[in-house]
Write a protein that holds these residues in place. Structure first.
Motif, short mmCIF file in Angstrom:
data_model
loop_
_atom_site.label_atom_id
_atom_site.label_comp_id
_atom_site.label_asym_id
_atom_site.label_seq_id
_atom_site.Cartn_x
_atom_site.Cartn_y
_atom_site.Cartn_z
N MET B 1 0.84 -1.22 0.00
CA MET B 1 0.00 0.00 0.00
C MET B 1 0.86 1.25 0.00
N MET B 2 1.87 1.20 0.84
CA MET B 2 2.78 2.34 0.92
C MET B 2 3.50 2.56 -0.41
N THR B 3 3.87 1.41 -1.01
CA THR B 3 4.57 1.50 -2.31
C THR B 3 3.69 2.16 -3.35
N VAL B 4 2.41 1.75 -3.37
CA VAL B 4 1.48 2.31 -4.34
C VAL B 4 1.35 3.82 -4.11
N LYS B 5 1.25 4.20 -2.84
CA LYS B 5 1.13 5.63 -2.52
C LYS B 5 2.35 6.40 -2.98
N LEU B 6 3.52 5.76 -2.74
CA LEU B 6 4.77 6.43 -3.14
C LEU B 6 4.85 6.61 -4.65
N VAL B 7 4.51 5.48 -5.35
CA VAL B 7 4.56 5.54 -6.82
C VAL B 7 3.56 6.58 -7.33
N GLY B 8 2.36 6.55 -6.75
CA GLY B 8 1.33 7.51 -7.17
C GLY B 8 1.77 8.94 -6.92
N SER B 9 2.36 9.18 -5.76
CA SER B 9 2.82 10.53 -5.43
C SER B 9 3.90 10.98 -6.40
N LEU B 10 4.79 10.02 -6.68
CA LEU B 10 5.88 10.35 -7.62
C LEU B 10 5.31 10.73 -8.99
N LEU B 11 4.33 9.93 -9.42
CA LEU B 11 3.73 10.21 -10.74
C LEU B 11 3.06 11.59 -10.75
N PHE B 12 2.35 11.89 -9.69
CA PHE B 12 1.70 13.20 -9.61
C PHE B 12 2.74 14.31 -9.63
N ALA B 13 3.81 14.09 -8.87
CA ALA B 13 4.85 15.13 -8.80
C ALA B 13 5.48 15.36 -10.18
N VAL B 14 5.79 14.23 -10.84
CA VAL B 14 6.40 14.33 -12.17
C VAL B 14 5.44 15.02 -13.14
N SER B 15 4.18 14.61 -13.12
CA SER B 15 3.21 15.22 -14.04
C SER B 15 3.04 16.70 -13.76
N GLY B 16 3.10 17.05 -12.47
CA GLY B 16 3.01 18.46 -12.11
C GLY B 16 4.14 19.27 -12.70
N VAL B 17 5.35 18.70 -12.58
CA VAL B 17 6.52 19.40 -13.13
C VAL B 17 6.43 19.48 -14.65
N VAL B 18 6.02 18.35 -15.27
CA VAL B 18 5.91 18.33 -16.73
C VAL B 18 4.89 19.36 -17.21
N MET B 19 3.76 19.40 -16.56
CA MET B 19 2.72 20.37 -16.95
C MET B 19 3.21 21.80 -16.76
N ALA B 20 3.92 22.02 -15.67
CA ALA B 20 4.43 23.36 -15.41
C ALA B 20 5.42 23.78 -16.50
N VAL B 21 6.30 22.84 -16.85
CA VAL B 21 7.28 23.14 -17.90
C VAL B 21 6.59 23.36 -19.24
N SER B 22 5.63 22.50 -19.54
CA SER B 22 4.90 22.63 -20.82
C SER B 22 4.18 23.96 -20.90
#
Lengths: 308, 158
Positions: B1-22
């Motif tokens: 469960m923790m792993t899923v949360k971590l992966v999900g958080s990472l994905l959100f963080a990356v997408s946030g950065v990508v969207m900001a850059v775009s």
């Protein structure tokens, strides 16, 4: 569609130049084809009036009537949607299209003092179409040869006889040597100020240089100083300032073949500019031309020494 | 469960950065597009003034950099194509200006055509100044919003 195309082919009408065909409305080009005339000299289009053709010097009225907007669109089409690129020549009353086609432009002039700055409300267009003819002008070449290429020849006639056609043929003969079996080609420079002499489509074995759009005075200077011409050909001389400049720049000894408008030798030499050229002995002979009815010309030669 | 949360958080963080850059790049692209059209107008004006070249010849000799700046990396046959390719990068007024220029280009004589080039260059330059002042603030604000939104979602999910 197949039947219509076959009928067009069967009519035997020479196709008009592509630059002209592209710009004409379909109903006008179709009516021109249906007339069946093999050689059309001019197409005249007038806003709100019937269009007409000139065939063998005769005016043939057509049924097509063009709207003023259509006439303007035709001009814009001929200018490839770039009216500004043809401003200078439009203000002088014409545009030149590929293939030696010359279109006279008529309309309302916008002036700034004496200077025409634009032509608006185009009211008529007159499309002059050149046609290939059999080689003519051997007599002019023989005259030049007789002068040992030290004096030129001035060809004159009323408008519409074929001076430009004759000059084109003489240039081809001199630059190929084809007018006589013993003759070598000469370095021939054509000063095609109005784009009517049109050598782009001629053969590849001509010793010919074309200065297209150059003013005559500058063209002659370039021809003699930079191109080492053995003979120079230009069209429609007669302006006084131009004649003075021609005399000044013509001390190089290269013979000049040119044309001018005149009914007879007296009228020709009564023009101030041409009188100046005559007194400067630019031309060794003056050749009056008229058509012989078989696609050639009849010449009436007056030598310089015979003139008053 | 923790792993899923971590992966999900990472994905959100990356997408946030990508969207900001775009988003930041999109804003910069708007500025570059206006610059491209200003360069195009200068080029057209020079070709008309010096050579009186027809419009088809002008476009055939246009440098590739100007085509790329106007979002036509493979070139274009008409000005209308270039305007259409740049539509999403142009605000209402710059779009109106370039569309108006392309529709009337070639329909006037030389002097008038040059004057119109000057007018459109001046008007687009004014729009460029306006867009330039907006781009920086919009880029910062937009980037911050995207990142904050993603961080907020991560916090909510945790």
């Amino acid at each position: 569609m197949q039947v219509i195309n076959l009928k067009r082919q069967a009519s035997g009408v020479d196709p008009l130049p592509e630059a002209v065909m592209r710009a004409l409305p379909y109903r006008l080009s179709d009516e021109i084809r249906r007339t069946g005339y093999p050689v059309i000299e001019e197409i005249r289009m007038r806003a709100s009036r019937r269009c007409s053709l000139v065939v063998s010097g005769r005016n043939i009225m057509l049924d097509t009537v063009l709207e003023p907007r259509e006439v303007s669109d035709i001009l814009e089409g001929m200018c490839q949607g770039s009216l500004y690129a043809f401003s200078d020549t439009i203000n002088q009353g014409y545009i030149s299209l590929p293939g030696g086609v010359r279109v006279g432009v008529c309309g309302r002039a916008g002036c700034e003092g004496e200077r025409i700055i634009g032509i608006y409300e185009i009211s008529s267009l007159s499309v002059r179409i050149p046609h290939k003819t059999r080689p003519v002008g051997r007599e002019i070449c023989r005259l030049l040869h007789g002068f040992k290429y030290t004096s030129g020849v001035l060809i004159y006639s009323p408008p519409g006889i074929g001076k430009t056609t004759l000059l084109r043929s003489v240039a081809t003969m001199l630059s190929s040597g084809a007018w006589d079996s013993d003759q070598d080609p000469l370095r021939t420079v054509v000063i095609d100020t109005r784009g009517e002499l049109a050598f782009a489509s001629e053969g590849s074995d001509l010793c010919l240089d074309v200065l297209s759009g150059y003013p005559r005075r500058q063209g002659i200077e370039i021809a003699t100083r930079c191109l080492n011409a053995e003979v120079i050909i230009c069209d429609e001389i007669g302006d006084y300032e131009e004649a003075m400049a021609l005399v000044a720049s013509h001390n190089c000894g290269v013979p000049l073949i040119a044309s001018a408008h005149a009914e007879n030798i007296t009228q020709l030499l009564s023009r101030t500019g041409l009188r100046l050229l005559h007194e400067a002995r630019i031309f060794g002979a003056y050749a009056s031309i008229r058509r012989d009815g078989r696609g050639g010309f009849l010449y009436d030669i007056t030598m310089h020494s015979e003139c008053f | 469960m923790m792993t899923v949360k971590l992966v999900g958080s990472l994905l959100f963080a990356v997408s946030g950065v990508v969207m900001a850059v775009s988003y930041s790049r999109f804003q910069t692209k708007k500025l570059n597009t206006i610059d491209g059209f200003i360069s195009l107008l200068f080029y057209i004006k020079g070709q008309i003034d010096c050579f009186a070249r027809p419009r088809s010849d002008i476009l055939s000799t246009l440098p590739l950099e100007v085509f790329c700046a106007c979002n036509c990396p493979h070139g274009a046959d008409t000005l209308e194509e270039m305007v259409e390719a740049s539509r999403i990068y142009l605000d209402e007024e710059p779009l109106r200006l370039v569309a108006s220029f392309s529709s009337e280009f070639g329909s006037t004589f030389k002097d008038e055509q040059l004057r119109r080039c000057d007018y459109y260059i001046s008007a687009l330059s004014e729009e460029r100044r306006r867009v330039f002042s907006e781009v920086q603030s919009k880029s910062r604000a937009g980037s911050a919003l995207w990142i904050c939104a993603c961080v907020g979602i991560i916090i909510l999910l945790w």
